[in-house]
Design an enzyme around this catalytic site. Structure first.
Site, PDB file in Angstrom:
ATOM      1  N   HIS A   1      -2.877   1.037   6.938  1.00 43.36           N
ATOM      2  CA  HIS A   1      -1.471   1.271   7.293  1.00 43.36           C
ATOM      3  C   HIS A   1      -1.218   2.762   7.205  1.00 43.36           C
ATOM      4  O   HIS A   1      -1.209   3.334   6.114  1.00 43.36           O
ATOM      5  CB  HIS A   1      -0.535   0.504   6.366  1.00 43.36           C
ATOM      6  CG  HIS A   1       0.908   0.835   6.592  1.00 43.36           C
ATOM      7  ND1 HIS A   1       1.520   0.625   7.800  1.00 43.36           N
ATOM      8  CD2 HIS A   1       1.849   1.371   5.787  1.00 43.36           C
ATOM      9  CE1 HIS A   1       2.782   1.013   7.722  1.00 43.36           C
ATOM     10  NE2 HIS A   1       3.006   1.477   6.518  1.00 43.36           N
TER      11      HIS A   1
ATOM     12  N   ASP B   1       1.277   5.684   7.887  1.00 44.46           N
ATOM     13  CA  ASP B   1       2.622   6.182   8.168  1.00 44.46           C
ATOM     14  C   ASP B   1       2.551   7.480   8.966  1.00 44.46           C
ATOM     15  O   ASP B   1       1.850   8.421   8.564  1.00 44.46           O
ATOM     16  CB  ASP B   1       3.374   6.462   6.866  1.00 44.46           C
ATOM     17  CG  ASP B   1       3.638   5.203   6.061  1.00 44.46           C
ATOM     18  OD1 ASP B   1       4.299   4.306   6.590  1.00 44.46           O
ATOM     19  OD2 ASP B   1       3.180   5.127   4.905  1.00 44.46           O
TER      20      ASP B   1
ATOM     21  N   ASP C   1       5.513  -3.071   7.069  1.00 46.09           N
ATOM     22  CA  ASP C   1       6.122  -2.222   6.041  1.00 46.09           C
ATOM     23  C   ASP C   1       7.623  -1.993   6.192  1.00 46.09           C
ATOM     24  O   ASP C   1       8.266  -1.603   5.230  1.00 46.09           O
ATOM     25  CB  ASP C   1       5.396  -0.871   5.990  1.00 46.09           C
ATOM     26  CG  ASP C   1       5.665  -0.112   4.694  1.00 46.09           C
ATOM     27  OD1 ASP C   1       5.985  -0.761   3.674  1.00 46.09           O
ATOM     28  OD2 ASP C   1       5.560   1.123   4.682  1.00 46.09           O
TER      29      ASP C   1
ATOM     30  N   HIS D   1       9.337   3.993  10.443  1.00 45.15           N
ATOM     31  CA  HIS D   1      10.141   3.375   9.379  1.00 45.15           C
ATOM     32  C   HIS D   1      10.297   4.265   8.147  1.00 45.15           C
ATOM     33  O   HIS D   1      10.974   3.853   7.186  1.00 45.15           O
ATOM     34  CB  HIS D   1       9.561   2.011   8.988  1.00 45.15           C
ATOM     35  CG  HIS D   1       8.142   2.046   8.497  1.00 45.15           C
ATOM     36  ND1 HIS D   1       7.063   1.910   9.338  1.00 45.15           N
ATOM     37  CD2 HIS D   1       7.625   2.190   7.263  1.00 45.15           C
ATOM     38  CE1 HIS D   1       5.950   1.970   8.640  1.00 45.15           C
ATOM     39  NE2 HIS D   1       6.260   2.146   7.372  1.00 45.15           N
TER      40      HIS D   1
END
Length: 1046
Positions: A67, A69, A191, A440
């Site tokens: 994951h 970001d 997330d 996000h």
């Protein structure tokens, strides 16, 4: 026998190692070459590429993933390169390098990748040989792109236009580089901090077969685990689109982490699998036993004999061998028990799509959901509703920039700019900046301050590049002949009455572009230094104007430093659809003009109410404080008590050691008290009345003010609020809200929009699918307010609506009340990862001052939809003014230049919006000789909202546009990466019967027959996407537009 110290012996041993290495390398070379050159016809990507399962066993789908970001604690570039590792040890380039090497060694291994903003950076750096190898991995299903957006977007603060755009950007990269095998089929929102129903609808319209996410409210999760409803069919648009917006949705068991004890990354502390019995730390039996226990505990909460385990987390797999070596052992030793112990557990490498496919094969009947997953709390007292408002200035900047991007793409298309203008490159920079900004931890406001600054910088750079495109486009559209047009100038700080161009020039033209397909009017406020001005319209008509003094409050805003303006010049512009109008502005010394333009100023009297009004509305204010008291709709005669003010909650302090010690922070909103703080001192209000606008200036404190305006001809009241610097000298954080107290009887209900589109009903202290134990009466009743919030009194047939210019958090804490959080400043970190308080400062290093607008109106329920739909569209797609210096008189200027121009020959229907109009930079989906355009049309009303405007609407693309004619169209999925005719989504059985296409009389094929090949009919809330081929269009552009990154 060779002795160990014999040189020839050592030499013989070295030779054998080299020989063996060559054999292994040759085998590896053959395997990778075979993998790399699998052609599209031979490829078995998608569901056909899945590793085999065993139907009589519990199948454990291990999903290796990372994951990543695109900004959070570090900037997107710092994360890519792995710099600033003192903040967080994360380098995405090493993840991809490492994973690809591992996948090439074993065709059963799988990996998924999500964030195309990172993958595109990595891909650009690879040589052709590596690209061929990676394409082979994609073609045989080992490397699968899941979600496929430029980022994994937030779902609360994002606008649907930007959500669609950022996914389309990623989809187009994948389509151009990997073809059909690169097309994502699954949503992966693991997330984001709560989930929007509109997101589900959009995913379904992309053609996704399902979605998985990680976070949902802890109470909701406990109920779903108990009732075995962690997987469901989500109705994304139950009222409007029916089954076309249904999306199978699954909640992951461990958010997106591995089971406890099975994180095999170099940054994890879990024990590896040690399988040599000759060594002292052999642990295979215990690891397998622990794993089987985890499998059995998870399986009882899921409906089929298939479960998924996410083997990865944030920025993991920088050393993929560490993972795969242990996962290989886990699979081998667990599956070995099938033979030795009659075990019924089968473990395999898998992907979310392969897991979903097996759920579909199970042919189960699934429960359904028709609301959303807001708000989200991970424990008592910890509602993640603060981020709905966090970094309010950035939220406003992102929303405004979206309109600029749409206008930029439209003008590029209407002017038919060529490659020599470099427009594709320049537009791409803003597309990518906007794509990253939807992340996000970007528009959500949950990033570190340095990262927020980086997002804003990328947006500013992208805006400047797109302005070059707009300059080139208008430079082609404005001249009537071959005359050159002087370069245009844009101003970005109108909201604080600052524009150096309008301040220093005594005479200039203003060209205002309208990005909507309807004719619109717009009120313009230009910062100026003169006392009077003459404004002439596009037909040399005199435009009525008014001057308004810049307030002392505005003059004190530090970002305005150097501005000379002390007045705003106010007038209304009238704009054609998808076109521009030109206005001629010149300073005047006429005493009469000065007198006409100067408004009458009044000090409010404490013993008298004060009223501002126009032909549609009347608003009454308290003469002592300048606070709103009531509103009257003059058409209906209905008067409503409306007491409006701006107050604040004190932020809850805490150290996070217990749930009851949860502080308010970037994510979490938690007020110290249930009632907001009120002001101990009141200030007298000021009024200003002129021919065009009437204003009330209200001062709540030295750091909280607002101006309430009623413009001539408008049916809404505008409230411009200014908040900051929020003081913290008392060592207390503050959450500032605008509050509207009315006399409406609302029974705990209110309504908010989902990402600017469909409306959801909210009920205070209630969740539709589970029984809520409310621990935070204020924060637990906050929802995302993306563009509007309203409440209704059905007995009185009255709706009170507040529109916003950016995303906020809001709710109705008491009956008849609406509150919207405007700005916040906290002194505590809420211990959810960002590692710093939300403590924004401005140019003067004091607390940041934020300014925004709300639009308020009151009407009957039946009339309100038309008002909020139209106003919502005009707010988020506001006209864009630009300026040029000229000494020409109108007669001379109009001889050489167009003073009004529209890109379409007739306006679109009142319920239809052209969501997208752009030159498509890459090769066409279907073979074409000319460069295609991309057009999206949307019906922006819901079913039943308006007697007339909720009906289907038809747009004829035949002969619609002025600069070009359309030869043919191909309808695509919403993400513009697949012909609609080729879409074949998985079908699911559900417990309820939602509206089907056959029953829905609003569907095109059931109601309105097409009258021609270019007649496009839209039903309520429908968006249709088309690849458009032009008659005599320019040759296909084969350039790689993904070679730059903002």
């Amino acid at each position: 026998m060779l002795h160990s110290d014999n040189k020839s012996g050592r030499g013989g041993k070295e030779s054998w190692k080299m020989f063996a290495a060559k054999i292994l390398y040759f085998a590896y070379f053959l395997a990778t070459c075979q993998s790399a050159f699998i052609g599209p016809k031979d490829s078995k990507c998608g569901y056909e590429s899945c590793n085999p399962v065993k139907d009589d066993m519990i199948n454990v789908h291990l999903v290796p993933h990372t994951h990543d970001d695109v900004g959070w604690l570090k900037t997107v570039d710092q994360y890519y390169y792995g710099s600033k590792n003192g903040i967080q040890n994360a380098g995405v380039q090493y993840v991809l390098d490492s994973v690809v090497r591992e996948l090439l060694t074993d065709p059963t291994k799988r990996f998924i990748y999500v964030e195309i903003a990172f993958f595109a950076r990595w891909w650009r750096e690879q040589h052709d040989s590596m690209r061929h190898l990676v394409k082979g991995l994609v073609n045989n299903g080992q490397l699968e792109f899941i979600l496929g957006g430029w980022c994994m977007n937030d779902e609360a603060a994002t606008h649907y236009n930007a959500i669609i755009d950022q996914h389309s950007l990623g989809f187009e990269f994948l389509r151009q580089n990997f073809g059909e095998c690169g097309r994502p089929k699954i949503g992966w929102q693991i997330d984001p901090f709560g989930h929007s129903r509109e997101q589900a609808s959009i995913f379904a319209q992309f053609g996704f077969d399902g979605m998985f996410f990680g976070r949902l409210d802890f109470q909701d999760k406990n109920e779903r685990l108990k009732n075995v409803t962690m997987e469901m069919l989500w109705h994304g648009s139950p009222k409007n689109l029916g089954v076309k917006a249904d999306l199978f949705t699954g909640v992951l068991p461990n958010m997106y982490q591995p089971p406890q004890g099975f994180c095999f990354d170099i940054f994890c502390s879990d024990e590896p699998i040690m399988d040599d019995k000759r060594l002292h730390d052999y642990n295979v039996d215990q690891k397998v036993k622990d794993f089987i226990k985890a499998v059995e505990e998870q399986a009882i909460h899921y409906k089929t004999n298939h479960i998924v385990m996410t083997m990865g987390s944030d920025f993991l797999y920088q050393n993929a061998n560490h993972w795969y070596k242990n996962l290989d052992k886990l699979i081998e030793y667990t599956n070995r028990l099938q033979t030795t112990n009659n075990s019924k557990i089968n473990v395999l490498y898998s992907t979310p799509s392969c897991y979903l496919y097996q759920l579909n094969r199970a042919d189960q009947v699934w429960t359904t959901k028709s609301d959303d997953f807001f708000p989200y709390a991970h424990q008592n007292h910890s509602f993640w509703t603060g981020y709905f408002t966090s970094r309010s200035a950035l939220k406003g900047y992102v929303r405004e920039t979206n309109a600029l991007l749409q206008a930029c793409k439209q003008l590029d298309a209407l002017a038919m700019l060529e490659d020599i203008h470099n427009s594709t490159y320049n537009i791409q920079i803003l597309k990518e900046a906007m794509g990253v900004a939807q992340h996000h931890d970007a528009v959500s406001g949950t990033e570190k301050q340095a990262v927020a600054d980086d997002y804003a910088m990328r947006l500013a750079y992208g805006r400047s590049e797109c302005k070059k495109v707009m300059n080139d486009a208008l430079g082609k559209l404005i001249p009537k002949g071959s005359e050159g047009f002087p370069g245009l100038v844009w101003c970005d700080m109108y909201n604080i009455s600052s524009c150096s161009f309008t301040e220093v020039n005594k005479q200039f033209v203003m060209v205002v572009y309208n990005p909507l397909g309807h004719s619109v009017t717009r009120w313009i406020r230009l910062p100026v230094v003169g006392k009077a001005y003459t404004v002439m319209g596009p037909y040399n008509e005199v435009i009525e104007t008014q001057m308004s003094s810049v307030t002392d409050r505005t003059k004190d805003i530090p970002e305005r430093n150097g501005s000379l303006a002390y007045s705003d010049l106010i007038f209304q512009v009238k704009l054609p659809p998808l076109g521009f109008s030109t206005y001629f502005v010149s300073m005047s010394n006429s005493a009469m003009k000065k007198k006409q333009q100067k408004p009458v100023k009044k000090m409010l009297k404490g013993n008298e109410d004060f009223v501002i009004k126009n032909e549609h509305i009347s608003v009454k204010f308290d003469g002592r404080t300048g606070a709103m008291k009531s509103m009257t709709n003059l058409a209906s005669g209905r008067e409503l008590d409306v007491v409006q003010d701006i107050v604040y909650y004190l932020s809850h302090p805490g150290n996070c050691s217990k749930p009851e010690f949860e502080p308010s922070g970037a994510y979490v909103f938690r007020p110290l008290h249930e009632k907001p703080e009120t002001w101990k001192v009141s200030y007298p209000g000021d009024a200003s009345q002129g021919p065009l606008v009437q204003e009330i200036y209200t001062k709540f404190s030295s750091w909280v003010t607002q101006v309430t305006r009623v413009y001539t001809g408008e049916k809404y009241t505008e409230i411009e609020w200014t908040v900051g610097p929020i003081p913290i000298n008392d060592k207390q954080g503050k959450e500032v809200i605008a509050r509207f107290n009315t006399s409406l009887k609302t029974n705990g209900k209110f309504y908010t929009d989902a990402n600017g589109r469909e409306i959801l009903e909210r009920q205070r202290n209630y969740r539709p699918t589970w029984k809520l134990n409310q621990t935070e009466p204020v924060a637990g009743n906050y929802y995302p307010v993306n563009s509007r919030i309203f409440m209704q009194d059905t007995k009185e047939d009255t709706q009170f609506t507040v529109m916003t210019d950016r995303s906020h958090g809001g709710g109705s804490i008491n009956d008849g009340q609406i509150e919207i959080m405007l700005h916040r400043r906290n002194l505590f970190d809420d211990c959810l990862g960002v590692g710093e308080p939300l403590n924004e400062t401005g140019a003067d290093h004091k607390g940041l001052i934020v300014r925004g607008k709300m639009y308020v109106f009151m009407d009957t329920v039946a009339n309100s939809a038309k008002m909020h739909r139209d106003l919502g569209l005009r707010t988020y797609m506001a006209p864009i003014p630009a300026f040029a210096k000229t000494d020409m008189k109108y007669s001379e200027y109009s001889q050489y230049f167009n003073t009004m121009w529209s890109g379409i020959k007739s306006p679109l229907p009142a319920n239809v919006h052209m969501l997208t109009l752009e030159q498509w930079g890459g090769p066409a989906i279907e073979p074409a000789a000319t460069q295609p355009y991309l057009i999206r049309l949307e019906h922006f009303y819901e079913k039943g909202e308006d007697a007339e405007l909720s009906q289907p609407a038809t747009v004829s693309l035949q002969d619609l546009f002025v600069p070009f004619n359309i030869e043919s169209v191909e309808e695509l999925t919403l993400g513009a990466n697949l012909p609609k005719s080729q879409l074949n989504r998985l079908k699911w059985k559900s417990q309820d019967k939602i509206l089907t296409d056959k029953q829905n009389m609003y569907m095109v094929e059931n109601r309105v027959p097409l009258t021609g090949p270019l007649d496009i009919t839209l039903t309520p809330m429908q968006i249709r996407t088309f690849e458009v081929n032009l008659k005599n269009g320019k040759p296909v552009n084969a350039a790689d537009k993904f070679s730059v990154f903002s």
